[in-house]
Each structure stands twice: as C-alpha cells, then as structure tokens.
Write an enzyme that holds these catalytic residues in place. Structure first.
Site, PDB file in Angstrom:
ATOM      1  N   LEU A  81       0.805  -1.227   0.000  1.00 45.65           N
ATOM      2  CA  LEU A  81       0.000   0.000   0.000  1.00 45.65           C
ATOM      3  C   LEU A  81       0.839   1.278   0.000  1.00 45.65           C
ATOM      4  O   LEU A  81       0.325   2.371   0.201  1.00 45.65           O
ATOM      5  CB  LEU A  81      -0.974  -0.018   1.188  1.00 45.65           C
ATOM      6  CG  LEU A  81      -1.950  -1.202   1.172  1.00 45.65           C
ATOM      7  CD1 LEU A  81      -2.820  -1.201   2.418  1.00 45.65           C
ATOM      8  CD2 LEU A  81      -2.795  -1.210  -0.081  1.00 45.65           C
ATOM      9  N   CYS A  82       2.134   1.129  -0.240  1.00 45.43           N
ATOM     10  CA  CYS A  82       3.038   2.277  -0.313  1.00 45.43           C
ATOM     11  C   CYS A  82       2.878   2.991  -1.651  1.00 45.43           C
ATOM     12  O   CYS A  82       2.772   2.349  -2.695  1.00 45.43           O
ATOM     13  CB  CYS A  82       4.477   1.776  -0.221  1.00 45.43           C
ATOM     14  SG  CYS A  82       5.351   2.349   1.197  1.00 45.43           S
ATOM     15  N   HIS A  83       2.904   4.324  -1.601  1.00 49.45           N
ATOM     16  CA  HIS A  83       2.858   5.106  -2.839  1.00 49.45           C
ATOM     17  C   HIS A  83       4.222   5.081  -3.523  1.00 49.45           C
ATOM     18  O   HIS A  83       5.247   5.149  -2.835  1.00 49.45           O
ATOM     19  CB  HIS A  83       2.513   6.568  -2.533  1.00 49.45           C
ATOM     20  CG  HIS A  83       1.124   6.773  -2.081  1.00 49.45           C
ATOM     21  ND1 HIS A  83       0.733   6.602  -0.767  1.00 49.45           N
ATOM     22  CD2 HIS A  83       0.015   7.129  -2.768  1.00 49.45           C
ATOM     23  CE1 HIS A  83      -0.561   6.850  -0.663  1.00 49.45           C
ATOM     24  NE2 HIS A  83      -1.021   7.185  -1.856  1.00 49.45           N
ATOM     25  N   MET A 119       9.120   4.736   4.914  1.00 47.58           N
ATOM     26  CA  MET A 119       9.243   3.356   4.456  1.00 47.58           C
ATOM     27  C   MET A 119      10.450   3.174   3.544  1.00 47.58           C
ATOM     28  O   MET A 119      11.097   2.126   3.564  1.00 47.58           O
ATOM     29  CB  MET A 119       7.958   2.905   3.744  1.00 47.58           C
ATOM     30  CG  MET A 119       6.733   2.879   4.654  1.00 47.58           C
ATOM     31  SD  MET A 119       6.971   1.951   6.188  1.00 47.58           S
ATOM     32  CE  MET A 119       7.318   0.328   5.560  1.00 47.58           C
ATOM     33  N   GLU A 120      10.769   4.190   2.773  1.00 48.07           N
ATOM     34  CA  GLU A 120      11.935   4.118   1.894  1.00 48.07           C
ATOM     35  C   GLU A 120      13.231   4.053   2.705  1.00 48.07           C
ATOM     36  O   GLU A 120      14.122   3.265   2.390  1.00 48.07           O
ATOM     37  CB  GLU A 120      11.937   5.311   0.928  1.00 48.07           C
ATOM     38  CG  GLU A 120      10.890   5.225  -0.158  1.00 48.07           C
ATOM     39  CD  GLU A 120       9.439   5.415   0.295  1.00 48.07           C
ATOM     40  OE1 GLU A 120       8.532   5.094  -0.485  1.00 48.07           O
ATOM     41  OE2 GLU A 120       9.205   5.896   1.428  1.00 48.07           O
ATOM     42  N   ASP A 134      24.050 -11.616   3.461  1.00 49.43           N
ATOM     43  CA  ASP A 134      24.199 -12.483   2.291  1.00 49.43           C
ATOM     44  C   ASP A 134      25.654 -12.617   1.869  1.00 49.43           C
ATOM     45  O   ASP A 134      26.125 -13.704   1.564  1.00 49.43           O
ATOM     46  CB  ASP A 134      23.366 -11.941   1.130  1.00 49.43           C
ATOM     47  CG  ASP A 134      23.502 -12.806  -0.109  1.00 49.43           C
ATOM     48  OD1 ASP A 134      23.261 -14.031  -0.009  1.00 49.43           O
ATOM     49  OD2 ASP A 134      23.857 -12.266  -1.174  1.00 49.43           O
TER      50      ASP A 134
END
Length: 163
Positions: A81-83, A119-120, A134
């Site tokens: 739901l992130c733009h 969020m970014e 990793d």
C-alpha cells in the site's frame, strides 16, 4: 481534521475495515526527510574481513550501499500500500562498531511530495543489512540484525519526529 470516511486511526483501512491505499491528493507537497538505522552484529573475524575488503564476494559495504539505495527506490514494489515516490536523494552510510563487532547502517531518504519517505529509509536499511548478511553468510551464519527503526522524520502535516 479527522477523516470522516475513515474513523480508524490506521489510515490504510477504510470505514468498512478494508485495506486501501491512502488518498494523498489533497495533501500539500512539501520537502520530506526520513532517517532510519539498524545494526548487524557478527563474529570479530567477520567484521575484520569486511574492514579489510577481502571478502570473497567483494566490497561488502559498497555493495550493501547500492542495495540499500536500490531498495529505497523499489519500496512501493515491496510494500503493497506504499505510494511510488519520486525520491530526490537516498544516502546509505555505515559505521564500524569494533567494540560490539557490528556495523551500524543509517539511511536518509528525501523527496518533495505529498507523502513521507519513512518506508523508503527503513527499506534501505533493511536491505543493506540483508546484503551484508548475504555476502558474509559463508563465514558467519550467526549474524544478528536488529534495531531497525525510524530515527527522524521531517515534513508533512504530522511535523517532526525524533527518536
């Protein structure tokens, strides 16, 4: 002013409790900044390998930096739901913390737009740490990533936040 279409404090749910993408059309376009951080702790020998630049897969922190920047740019592809946001800047930095055998990652994301970049910044930190894991897992599967959190946010209607 409360949203009469959505009485819930959780903005990603409508009045019927259905998940939806928040409508930001009426929000002012402002300069927005978010800073997030997290840490990965490892065996002393693993940290020494990272510091020396002699890891088998190459420059661990250089590749993790690029991965973090790439993750910030792809956040709306990962979080449903992130733009999508036109980022103006993403910076990923690392601090070696020799006393705790860890690497602290800090990411800053910026844009001028109608929705924030928290969020970014959080995605950048998370993927940068995952990339370190990793690249070093062949020598240390016991690495621990923790403390991923928002440290600062500026811009928009909700104003400033500093952890």
């Amino acid at each position: 002013m409360p949203d009469t279409k959505n009485p819930s404090p959780l903005t990603h749910f409508d009045a019927q409790g259905q998940a939806h993408m928040v409508d930001v059309a009426a929000k002012a376009s402002t300069h927005r900044v978010a800073v997030a951080q997290g840490r990965i702790t490892m065996q002393p020998a693993t940290l020494a390998l990272i510091q020396s630049g002699s890891a088998k897969k190459g420059d661990v922190l250089g590749i993790a930096r690029i991965a973090g920047i790439q993750a910030a740019k792809k956040t709306s592809d990962l979080i449903p739901l992130c733009h999508p946001i036109a980022l103006t800047r993403v910076a990923v930095e690392f601090d070696i913390e020799a006393d705790t055998h860890s690497v602290l990652c800090r990411a800053t994301a910026e844009c001028t737009g109608q929705t924030g970049v928290e969020m970014e910044a959080l995605s950048a930190v998370s993927v940068a740490l995952l990339t370190i894991y990793d690249m070093c897992k062949a020598v240390d599967r016991g690495m621990v990533m923790d403390g991923v959190r928002l440290m600062e946010k500026r811009g928009g209607k909700s104003g400033e936040f500093v952890a």
